[in-house]
Write an enzyme that holds these catalytic residues in place. Structure first.
Site, PDB file in Angstrom:
ATOM      1  CB  CYS A 272      -1.116  -0.071   1.121  1.00  0.00           C
ATOM      2  SG  CYS A 272      -0.131  -0.077   2.873  1.00  0.00           S
ATOM      3  N   GLY A 273       2.000   1.113   0.072  1.00  0.00           N
ATOM      4  CA  GLY A 273       2.881   2.270   0.200  1.00  0.00           C
ATOM      5  C   GLY A 273       3.665   2.438   1.428  1.00  0.00           C
TER       6      GLY A 273
END
Length: 298
Positions: A272-273
């Site tokens: 997701c980062g």
């Protein structure tokens, strides 16, 4: 859910810049968004620590980390590995006449399953642990979020969603809590970008040390520990889920599928980062700025 950790927060997004080398051996970016780690480790020292820790049991790794790292927190979405870490830490505290519990950081994207929110309360009750909850800046509910960003932002602009709901809140958590080191639930057996992670890593962009105490455990080992020690876990795991994130991007997996196969199924992403070297949305911002500059030059 009460949020006892959100005080003065900012919703301003900062564009990343190129990172330059510094004398310490670490990399740094703009002062407004990142900083050097509060703990300084040379590369030889880091390699030495990882070599020594590689063969240790996670409990021993956690014992070492509690002594060695100041301002230590655990970042968790209350997945199985994170829950095992919470349980192990509680057992370590029980060994001490002066226990010093490790606080948890939970990113409430507002789109978690109800079963996840229920689990958070069960964990707080069972282990008497403090949970710092960080939500997207300036919003408290899904309706407020969608009023600002529109419906289904996670579909229309998934990178922007990840930045707003996860990356920025985590950076804010690190800043507000003055986090120096953080325990994660990542394991090599989860595959993807996690296949070669070390026990201790330097996140030079966010200015923290990341520790993966169960890096060399398998899903079977984690599940066995949960069963043996009666660790509370997400009810969704009994319904075919192995890794649980937001309800809009998590599905059950097949018997022979990878444990994270149900995350962003059908999409070209596995993270997701928050664990990427640089969030994909930040990369997009940088690429967009470069294209605009090229147009102006032309």
């Amino acid at each position: 859910m009460a949020d006892d950790s959100r005080t003065e927060t900012s919703s301003q997004l900062s564009s990343p810049t190129d990172h330059g080398s510094v004398d310490s051996g670490f990399l740094s970016g703009t002062p407004s968004t990142v900083s050097l780690p509060r703990i300084s480790l040379t590369q030889p020292h880091l390699q030495h620590l990882n070599k020594q820790l590689e063969s240790l049991h996670p409990m021993d790794i956690l014992r070492f980390c509690k002594i060695f790292f100041p301002n230590l927190y655990q970042s968790t979405a209350f997945g199985l590995t994170g829950l095992v870490t919470v349980d192990m830490l509680s057992k370590i505290d029980a060994e001490s006449a002066n226990p010093q519990p490790i606080d948890l950081i939970f990113l409430d994207t507002l789109y978690h399953f109800q079963e996840t929110y229920d689990l958070v309360e069960r964990v707080k009750s069972r282990y008497n642990v403090r949970v710092h909850v960080f939500k997207p800046a300036d919003v408290e509910t899904v309706s407020q979020f969608e009023e600002l960003y529109g419906e289904k932002l996670y579909e229309t602009s998934s990178e922007l969603y990840d930045w707003i709901a996860k990356v920025e809140p985590l950076q804010r958590a690190y800043s507000e809590l003055k986090v120096a080191a953080v325990l994660t639930g990542r394991r090599r057996s989860q595959g993807g970008q996690r296949g070669d992670i070390k026990i201790i890593e330097v996140d030079d962009e966010r200015g923290v040390i990341k520790i993966n105490p169960l890096a060399n455990w398998t899903f079977a080992q984690v599940k066995e520990y949960v069963t043996e020690h009666k660790v509370p876990y997400n009810a969704l795991l009994d319904r075919g889920y192995k890794s649980v994130g937001d309800w809009h991007s998590t599905v059950p997996v097949g018997e022979d599928e990878d444990e994270r196969a149900g995350r962003w199924k059908g999409q070209d992403k596995t993270e997701c980062g928050i664990h990427n070297k640089q969030s994909r949305y930040a990369q997009w911002l940088k690429a967009t700025a470069q294209r605009e500059q090229q147009v102006q030059v032309a």
